[in-house]
Design a protein around this motif. Structure first.
Motif, PDB file in Angstrom:
ATOM      1  N   PHE A   1       0.839  -1.196   0.000  1.00 54.81           N
ATOM      2  CA  PHE A   1       0.000   0.000   0.000  1.00 54.81           C
ATOM      3  C   PHE A   1       0.871   1.241   0.000  1.00 54.81           C
ATOM      4  O   PHE A   1       2.081   1.170   0.254  1.00 54.81           O
ATOM      5  N   CYS A   2       0.237   2.356  -0.316  1.00 59.70           N
ATOM      6  CA  CYS A   2       0.903   3.663  -0.310  1.00 59.70           C
ATOM      7  C   CYS A   2      -0.133   4.652   0.198  1.00 59.70           C
ATOM      8  O   CYS A   2      -0.741   5.400  -0.568  1.00 59.70           O
ATOM      9  N   VAL A   3      -0.369   4.637   1.499  1.00 61.17           N
ATOM     10  CA  VAL A   3      -1.409   5.470   2.094  1.00 61.17           C
ATOM     11  C   VAL A   3      -1.094   6.944   1.853  1.00 61.17           C
ATOM     12  O   VAL A   3       0.017   7.405   2.112  1.00 61.17           O
ATOM     13  N   ALA A   4      -2.064   7.678   1.331  1.00 58.42           N
ATOM     14  CA  ALA A   4      -1.852   9.097   1.026  1.00 58.42           C
ATOM     15  C   ALA A   4      -1.560   9.881   2.298  1.00 58.42           C
ATOM     16  O   ALA A   4      -2.280   9.776   3.287  1.00 58.42           O
ATOM     17  N   ASP A   5      -0.486  10.666   2.255  1.00 60.00           N
ATOM     18  CA  ASP A   5      -0.122  11.523   3.381  1.00 60.00           C
ATOM     19  C   ASP A   5      -0.629  12.926   3.076  1.00 60.00           C
ATOM     20  O   ASP A   5       0.053  13.731   2.440  1.00 60.00           O
ATOM     21  N   ASN A   6      -1.853  13.210   3.518  1.00 56.10           N
ATOM     22  CA  ASN A   6      -2.473  14.499   3.204  1.00 56.10           C
ATOM     23  C   ASN A   6      -1.824  15.672   3.925  1.00 56.10           C
ATOM     24  O   ASN A   6      -2.079  16.826   3.592  1.00 56.10           O
ATOM     25  N   SER A   7      -0.985  15.375   4.907  1.00 52.63           N
ATOM     26  CA  SER A   7      -0.308  16.455   5.638  1.00 52.63           C
ATOM     27  C   SER A   7       1.093  16.709   5.105  1.00 52.63           C
ATOM     28  O   SER A   7       1.811  17.567   5.608  1.00 52.63           O
TER      29      SER A   7
ATOM     30  N   GLY B   1      -0.679  11.144  -8.132  1.00 46.53           N
ATOM     31  CA  GLY B   1      -1.377  10.599  -6.981  1.00 46.53           C
ATOM     32  C   GLY B   1      -0.988  11.423  -5.767  1.00 46.53           C
ATOM     33  O   GLY B   1      -0.922  12.649  -5.851  1.00 46.53           O
ATOM     34  N   PHE B   2      -0.687  10.786  -4.659  1.00 42.88           N
ATOM     35  CA  PHE B   2      -0.316  11.496  -3.450  1.00 42.88           C
ATOM     36  C   PHE B   2       0.947  10.894  -2.856  1.00 42.88           C
ATOM     37  O   PHE B   2       1.234   9.711  -3.033  1.00 42.88           O
TER      38      PHE B   2
ATOM     39  N   PHE C   1     -10.360   3.041   6.333  1.00 42.80           N
ATOM     40  CA  PHE C   1     -11.738   2.983   6.829  1.00 42.80           C
ATOM     41  C   PHE C   1     -12.431   4.330   6.686  1.00 42.80           C
ATOM     42  O   PHE C   1     -11.818   5.383   6.788  1.00 42.80           O
ATOM     43  N   LEU C   2     -13.746   4.271   6.438  1.00 41.57           N
ATOM     44  CA  LEU C   2     -14.574   5.476   6.431  1.00 41.57           C
ATOM     45  C   LEU C   2     -15.987   5.092   6.862  1.00 41.57           C
ATOM     46  O   LEU C   2     -16.593   4.181   6.291  1.00 41.57           O
ATOM     47  N   ALA C   3     -16.494   5.768   7.874  1.00 44.75           N
ATOM     48  CA  ALA C   3     -17.883   5.560   8.291  1.00 44.75           C
ATOM     49  C   ALA C   3     -18.775   6.338   7.325  1.00 44.75           C
ATOM     50  O   ALA C   3     -19.299   7.412   7.646  1.00 44.75           O
TER      51      ALA C   3
ATOM     52  N   MET D   1      -9.565  10.872  -1.774  1.00 45.13           N
ATOM     53  CA  MET D   1      -9.637  12.044  -0.913  1.00 45.13           C
ATOM     54  C   MET D   1     -10.365  11.733   0.396  1.00 45.13           C
ATOM     55  O   MET D   1     -10.219  12.441   1.371  1.00 45.13           O
ATOM     56  N   ARG D   2     -11.159  10.659   0.395  1.00 46.80           N
ATOM     57  CA  ARG D   2     -11.924  10.303   1.593  1.00 46.80           C
ATOM     58  C   ARG D   2     -11.341   9.092   2.323  1.00 46.80           C
ATOM     59  O   ARG D   2     -11.541   8.945   3.521  1.00 46.80           O
ATOM     60  N   ILE D   3     -10.669   8.222   1.590  1.00 47.84           N
ATOM     61  CA  ILE D   3      -9.982   7.081   2.211  1.00 47.84           C
ATOM     62  C   ILE D   3      -8.529   7.092   1.726  1.00 47.84           C
ATOM     63  O   ILE D   3      -8.250   6.664   0.593  1.00 47.84           O
ATOM     64  N   PRO D   4      -7.598   7.602   2.506  1.00 49.30           N
ATOM     65  CA  PRO D   4      -6.207   7.713   2.075  1.00 49.30           C
ATOM     66  C   PRO D   4      -5.606   6.388   1.626  1.00 49.30           C
ATOM     67  O   PRO D   4      -4.732   6.348   0.760  1.00 49.30           O
ATOM     68  N   GLY D   5      -6.081   5.269   2.206  1.00 46.64           N
ATOM     69  CA  GLY D   5      -5.545   3.959   1.855  1.00 46.64           C
ATOM     70  C   GLY D   5      -5.830   3.542   0.425  1.00 46.64           C
ATOM     71  O   GLY D   5      -5.247   2.575  -0.072  1.00 46.64           O
ATOM     72  N   LEU D   6      -6.716   4.245  -0.277  1.00 45.12           N
ATOM     73  CA  LEU D   6      -6.995   3.934  -1.681  1.00 45.12           C
ATOM     74  C   LEU D   6      -5.877   4.380  -2.612  1.00 45.12           C
ATOM     75  O   LEU D   6      -5.838   3.957  -3.771  1.00 45.12           O
ATOM     76  N   ASN D   7      -4.979   5.227  -2.133  1.00 38.69           N
ATOM     77  CA  ASN D   7      -3.907   5.748  -2.974  1.00 38.69           C
ATOM     78  C   ASN D   7      -3.129   4.613  -3.648  1.00 38.69           C
ATOM     79  O   ASN D   7      -2.697   3.673  -2.989  1.00 38.69           O
TER      80      ASN D   7
END
Length: 242
Positions: free
Chosen positions: A45-51, A60-61, A75-77, A101-107
């Motif tokens: 995986f390459c989880v998006a680092d929005n910070s 991508g991110f 995860f997203l509720a 943009m809503r689930i960083p793990g989708l990156n």
């Protein structure tokens, strides 16, 4: 004999050149196919680092350090079991998109999804996803759907879908969904082959652009009078994407 030998040498050279050209063409075709959609991940995986403020340009991110990744990154509720408001715009639909943009793990994983709610006689108007193929499943109600092929044929393919039916919209082609029932709403779930498929709603892009496309251009393109274009550009082109 020397002349005959030169002839065969020339033929061999020509055949070798042709082979190289064919090989180059095949490699170019393979490369084009490889970049036609989101690139495949080269790690788990390459989880998006929005910070991240790292000055790097990526398609991508930027990735979060793997040791800092948590289950919450995937995860997203989203409460996709809950009906959405379809009265907030004139087209009578509400698209709830779950993307990177809503689930960083989708990156880098090349996938996203959406819940689409339709009011009675509501529609998700003609639009295109420039980066994704869409597969739609009807959960409730009935939908009339269709897409149009590219130039020069512009063939229109359409189908009436009932609960449990599935339909595919090829990447980049203009498509729509319409609820023909004047009394009951409809609901669908769509999966898309990109972490960020994008959406270009045709009417919004053409008549609601900022700044406006000159009416001379649109009048010529649609073969209508300029006042018709002016009227269309004056409309409120609401966005049903949430």
């Amino acid at each position: 004999r020397s002349t005959k030998h030169s002839y065969f040498q020339q033929k061999e050279t020509q055949m070798a050149s042709s082979s190289y050209v064919l090989l180059f063409a095949l490699l170019a075709l393979a490369s084009w196919q490889a970049i036609a959609s989101d690139p495949s991940p080269l790690q788990d995986f390459c989880v998006a680092d929005n910070s991240s403020h790292v000055p790097v340009l990526v398609n991508g991110f930027a990735c979060k350090d793997p040791k800092d990744v948590k289950a919450e990154d995937f995860f997203l509720a989203a409460k996709l079991d809950m009906p959405r408001d379809t009265k907030a715009n004139k087209v009578g639909s509400n698209v709830t998109l779950i993307n990177v943009m809503r689930i960083p793990g989708l990156n880098t994983l090349g996938i996203s999804l959406a819940r689409i709610d339709y009011a009675p006689l509501g529609e998700n108007p003609p639009h295109t996803h420039p980066r994704a193929t869409e597969i739609l499943t009807v959960l409730e109600g009935t939908l009339y759907v269709g897409f149009v092929t590219s130039n020069p044929d512009n063939k229109f393919l359409s189908k009436v879908l009932n609960k449990g039916n599935v339909f595919v919209f090829p990447e980049g082609l203009i498509h729509f969904q319409f609820n023909p029932n004047p009394y009951k709403p409809a609901v669908a779930i769509a999966a898309l082959s990109s972490q960020n498929p994008g959406a270009i709603t045709i009417a919004n892009a053409v008549f609601g652009s900022k700044p406006a496309i000159p009416h001379d251009v649109l009048a010529k393109a649609f073969q209508v009078e300029k006042k018709t274009v002016d009227w269309l550009q004056a409309q409120f082109w609401a966005d049903n994407q949430n």
